[in-house]
Design a protein around this motif. Structure first.
Motif, short mmCIF file in Angstrom:
data_model
loop_
_atom_site.label_atom_id
_atom_site.label_comp_id
_atom_site.label_asym_id
_atom_site.label_seq_id
_atom_site.Cartn_x
_atom_site.Cartn_y
_atom_site.Cartn_z
N GLN A 282 0.78 -1.15 0.00
CA GLN A 282 -0.04 0.20 -0.02
C GLN A 282 1.01 1.36 -0.10
O GLN A 282 1.65 1.42 0.91
CB GLN A 282 -0.97 -0.19 1.23
N ILE A 283 0.81 1.91 -0.83
CA ILE A 283 1.62 3.16 -1.39
C ILE A 283 0.66 4.46 -1.06
O ILE A 283 -0.41 4.42 -1.93
CB ILE A 283 2.35 3.47 -2.45
N GLY A 284 0.95 5.38 -0.20
CA GLY A 284 -0.05 6.35 0.12
C GLY A 284 0.04 7.63 -1.26
O GLY A 284 0.84 7.33 -2.26
N ASN A 285 -0.50 8.65 -0.75
CA ASN A 285 -0.53 9.80 -1.53
C ASN A 285 0.79 10.52 -1.86
O ASN A 285 1.29 10.61 -0.64
CB ASN A 285 -1.76 10.79 -1.63
N ASN A 286 1.23 11.05 -2.84
CA ASN A 286 2.47 12.00 -2.79
C ASN A 286 3.82 11.14 -2.12
O ASN A 286 4.61 11.97 -1.64
CB ASN A 286 2.30 13.35 -2.06
N CYS A 287 3.96 9.86 -2.47
CA CYS A 287 5.01 9.35 -2.11
C CYS A 287 6.09 9.17 -3.37
O CYS A 287 5.62 9.21 -4.55
CB CYS A 287 4.64 7.81 -1.78
N CYS B 243 4.10 -4.45 2.46
CA CYS B 243 4.66 -3.13 3.30
C CYS B 243 3.72 -2.07 3.10
O CYS B 243 2.80 -1.92 2.05
CB CYS B 243 5.97 -2.68 2.62
N VAL B 244 3.62 -1.18 3.98
CA VAL B 244 2.70 -0.11 4.02
C VAL B 244 3.35 1.38 3.74
O VAL B 244 4.08 1.55 5.03
CB VAL B 244 1.65 -0.20 5.20
N LEU B 245 3.13 2.37 2.97
CA LEU B 245 3.71 3.57 3.18
C LEU B 245 2.70 4.62 3.10
O LEU B 245 1.81 4.51 2.48
CB LEU B 245 4.70 3.80 1.69
N SER B 246 2.55 5.42 4.09
CA SER B 246 1.55 6.37 4.37
C SER B 246 1.82 7.46 3.63
O SER B 246 2.71 7.40 2.45
CB SER B 246 1.41 6.93 5.80
N ASP B 247 0.85 8.39 3.37
CA ASP B 247 1.15 9.79 2.68
C ASP B 247 2.43 10.28 2.87
O ASP B 247 3.00 10.35 3.94
CB ASP B 247 -0.02 10.68 2.76
N ASP B 248 2.97 11.21 1.81
CA ASP B 248 4.32 11.88 1.77
C ASP B 248 5.39 11.15 2.20
O ASP B 248 6.30 11.96 3.07
CB ASP B 248 4.00 13.08 2.61
N VAL B 249 5.54 9.89 1.94
CA VAL B 249 6.97 9.28 2.37
C VAL B 249 7.87 9.06 1.12
O VAL B 249 7.49 9.07 -0.16
CB VAL B 249 6.66 7.62 2.79
N PHE B 250 9.21 9.33 1.23
CA PHE B 250 10.09 9.50 0.35
C PHE B 250 11.09 8.25 0.78
O PHE B 250 11.58 7.99 2.00
CB PHE B 250 10.79 10.66 0.53
N ILE B 251 11.11 7.38 -0.23
CA ILE B 251 12.26 5.99 -0.31
C ILE B 251 13.46 6.48 -1.09
O ILE B 251 13.20 6.57 -2.29
CB ILE B 251 11.44 5.00 -0.40
N GLY B 252 14.55 6.57 -0.57
CA GLY B 252 15.77 7.05 -1.21
C GLY B 252 16.24 5.87 -2.38
O GLY B 252 15.75 4.69 -2.22
N PRO B 253 17.26 6.13 -3.37
CA PRO B 253 17.75 5.12 -3.97
C PRO B 253 18.40 4.02 -3.14
O PRO B 253 18.93 4.12 -2.31
CB PRO B 253 18.80 5.89 -4.73
N ASN B 254 17.98 2.73 -3.71
CA ASN B 254 18.56 1.61 -3.27
C ASN B 254 18.21 1.40 -1.97
O ASN B 254 18.71 0.30 -1.40
CB ASN B 254 20.01 1.59 -3.54
N VAL B 255 17.24 1.78 -1.50
CA VAL B 255 16.66 1.62 -0.08
C VAL B 255 16.16 0.21 -0.10
O VAL B 255 15.50 -0.27 -1.04
CB VAL B 255 15.81 2.52 0.64
N THR B 256 16.15 -0.97 0.93
CA THR B 256 15.58 -2.17 0.96
C THR B 256 14.61 -1.86 2.25
O THR B 256 15.16 -1.97 3.29
CB THR B 256 16.40 -3.02 0.81
N LEU B 257 13.20 -2.24 1.89
CA LEU B 257 12.44 -2.67 2.99
C LEU B 257 12.14 -4.10 2.86
O LEU B 257 11.35 -4.43 1.86
CB LEU B 257 11.20 -1.81 2.85
N LEU B 258 12.46 -4.78 3.98
CA LEU B 258 12.29 -6.25 4.10
C LEU B 258 11.04 -6.66 4.95
O LEU B 258 10.46 -5.68 5.87
CB LEU B 258 13.34 -7.10 4.44
N ASN B 259 10.34 -7.82 4.89
CA ASN B 259 9.25 -8.23 5.69
C ASN B 259 9.53 -9.54 6.32
O ASN B 259 8.88 -10.23 6.93
CB ASN B 259 7.98 -8.36 4.73
N ASP B 260 10.94 -9.86 6.31
CA ASP B 260 11.31 -11.06 6.65
C ASP B 260 12.52 -11.08 7.46
O ASP B 260 13.70 -10.67 6.89
CB ASP B 260 11.46 -12.17 5.56
N LYS B 261 12.62 -11.36 9.06
CA LYS B 261 13.85 -11.36 9.71
C LYS B 261 15.02 -12.29 9.14
O LYS B 261 16.12 -11.95 9.13
CB LYS B 261 13.44 -11.78 11.02
N TYR B 262 14.70 -13.33 8.22
CA TYR B 262 15.60 -14.06 7.89
C TYR B 262 15.35 -14.67 6.44
O TYR B 262 14.82 -15.81 6.23
CB TYR B 262 15.59 -15.58 8.77
#
Length: 124
Positions: free
Chosen positions: A49-54, A66-85
């Motif tokens: 889920q990606i909010g508005n103005n992301c 993953c859930v991104l609320s409104d007005d979120v900035f994710i920089g180049p090559n950033v990794t958001l994982l959902n799995d500890k292992y």
């Protein structure tokens, strides 16, 4: 031989004033708010889920759910994982990242060895 035109990036209108820059991957059942942008070579998983103005910059990886609320900035090559292992291949163990509106981890921040960022609330 590499087709250089296919690597040059093309603007793709994905609705609600949002755009993606090819080549990138957007998984099934992903919801994208208005006025958002997904950069070239980004990977956005399923049921994200990606909010508005992301803004998701090129090369970023956003795991399934993953859930991104409104007005979120994710920089180049950033990794958001959902799995500890990763890769556990066990969705019952996954805990997708959730980023609140206007949340920022500033440049120059240091996350020390063995640190955990959890339940972070930024109040302005």
């Amino acid at each position: 031989m590499i087709d250089r035109l296919s690597l040059s990036g093309q603007r793709i209108d994905i609705g609600n004033g949002s755009v993606a820059w090819a080549p990138c991957h957007i998984g099934t059942s992903t919801e994208i708010g208005s006025s958002s942008s997904i950069g070239s070579l980004a990977h956005v998983g399923r049921e994200v889920q990606i909010g508005n103005n992301c803004r998701i910059q090129g090369g970023a990886y956003i795991a399934d759910g993953c859930v991104l609320s409104d007005d979120v900035f994710i920089g180049p090559n950033v990794t958001l994982l959902n799995d500890k292992y990763p890769p556990s291949n066990n969705p019952q163990q996954w805990q997708p990242v959730q980023i609140g509106k206007n949340a920022v981890i500033m440049d120059g921040s240091i996350v020390e060895k063995n640190s955990v960022i959890k339940d972070f609330n930024l109040k302005v």
